[in-house]
Design a protein around this motif. Sequence first.
Motif, PDB file in Angstrom:
ATOM      1  N   GLU A  12      -6.358  94.049  16.039  1.00 29.53           N
ATOM      2  CA  GLU A  12      -7.383  93.010  16.208  1.00 29.53           C
ATOM      3  C   GLU A  12      -8.517  93.203  15.208  1.00 29.53           C
ATOM      4  O   GLU A  12      -9.051  92.223  14.675  1.00 29.53           O
ATOM      5  N   LYS A  24     -13.554  81.943   8.135  1.00 26.77           N
ATOM      6  CA  LYS A  24     -13.588  81.443   9.518  1.00 26.77           C
ATOM      7  C   LYS A  24     -14.920  81.800  10.175  1.00 26.77           C
ATOM      8  O   LYS A  24     -15.516  82.824   9.894  1.00 26.77           O
ATOM      9  N   TYR A  26     -17.288  82.672  13.595  1.00 27.21           N
ATOM     10  CA  TYR A  26     -17.081  83.540  14.761  1.00 27.21           C
ATOM     11  C   TYR A  26     -16.437  82.779  15.924  1.00 27.21           C
ATOM     12  O   TYR A  26     -15.563  83.301  16.601  1.00 27.21           O
ATOM     13  N   LYS A  27     -16.847  81.552  16.113  1.00 28.82           N
ATOM     14  CA  LYS A  27     -16.309  80.755  17.212  1.00 28.82           C
ATOM     15  C   LYS A  27     -14.806  80.497  17.039  1.00 28.82           C
ATOM     16  O   LYS A  27     -14.037  80.559  17.994  1.00 28.82           O
ATOM     17  N   GLU A  28     -14.405  80.213  15.810  1.00 29.53           N
ATOM     18  CA  GLU A  28     -12.981  79.987  15.524  1.00 29.53           C
ATOM     19  C   GLU A  28     -12.174  81.266  15.734  1.00 29.53           C
ATOM     20  O   GLU A  28     -11.082  81.235  16.311  1.00 29.53           O
ATOM     21  N   ALA A  30     -12.961  83.746  17.647  1.00 31.31           N
ATOM     22  CA  ALA A  30     -12.958  84.037  19.079  1.00 31.31           C
ATOM     23  C   ALA A  30     -11.817  83.309  19.782  1.00 31.31           C
ATOM     24  O   ALA A  30     -11.116  83.886  20.619  1.00 31.31           O
ATOM     25  N   THR A  31     -11.602  82.070  19.414  1.00 29.53           N
ATOM     26  CA  THR A  31     -10.513  81.292  20.000  1.00 29.53           C
ATOM     27  C   THR A  31      -9.161  81.909  19.637  1.00 29.53           C
ATOM     28  O   THR A  31      -8.298  82.068  20.497  1.00 29.53           O
ATOM     29  N   ILE A  32      -8.997  82.274  18.390  1.00 28.53           N
ATOM     30  CA  ILE A  32      -7.735  82.863  17.921  1.00 28.53           C
ATOM     31  C   ILE A  32      -7.451  84.191  18.625  1.00 28.53           C
ATOM     32  O   ILE A  32      -6.322  84.451  19.037  1.00 28.53           O
ATOM     33  N   ASN A  34      -8.795  85.236  21.464  1.00 24.63           N
ATOM     34  CA  ASN A  34      -9.046  85.147  22.901  1.00 24.63           C
ATOM     35  C   ASN A  34     -10.185  86.077  23.335  1.00 24.63           C
ATOM     36  O   ASN A  34     -10.054  86.879  24.260  1.00 24.63           O
ATOM     37  N   ARG A  35     -11.285  85.960  22.619  1.00 27.49           N
ATOM     38  CA  ARG A  35     -12.501  86.740  22.873  1.00 27.49           C
ATOM     39  C   ARG A  35     -13.679  85.780  22.855  1.00 27.49           C
ATOM     40  O   ARG A  35     -13.547  84.635  22.435  1.00 27.49           O
ATOM     41  N   THR A  36     -14.852  86.287  23.264  1.00 29.61           N
ATOM     42  CA  THR A  36     -16.047  85.453  23.160  1.00 29.61           C
ATOM     43  C   THR A  36     -16.592  85.546  21.738  1.00 29.61           C
ATOM     44  O   THR A  36     -16.359  86.541  21.041  1.00 29.61           O
ATOM     45  N   SER A  37     -17.307  84.501  21.320  1.00 27.03           N
ATOM     46  CA  SER A  37     -17.854  84.525  19.963  1.00 27.03           C
ATOM     47  C   SER A  37     -18.882  85.642  19.799  1.00 27.03           C
ATOM     48  O   SER A  37     -18.987  86.233  18.729  1.00 27.03           O
TER      49      SER A  37
END
Length: 55
Positions: A12, A24, A26-28, A30-32, A34-37
């Motif tokens: 990771e 990318k 941080y928000k993108e 995080a989605t990839i 599966n974590r928070t931004s």
Amino acid sequence: MLRTYRHWTTKEDFRLISLRESGKRYKEIATILNRTSISVEKRYRKLKKEAIYTY
């Protein structure tokens, strides 16, 4: 809401750095991952500060 901490794996960490350096947000990421931004941003800053994974 129940929150449980998941330790970051080396895989990771490398993926995080790679995604961030490719532009990318941080928000993108995080989605990839599966974590928070917030956790993604904190982890990235920590890795950069420690310079463990710099190439």
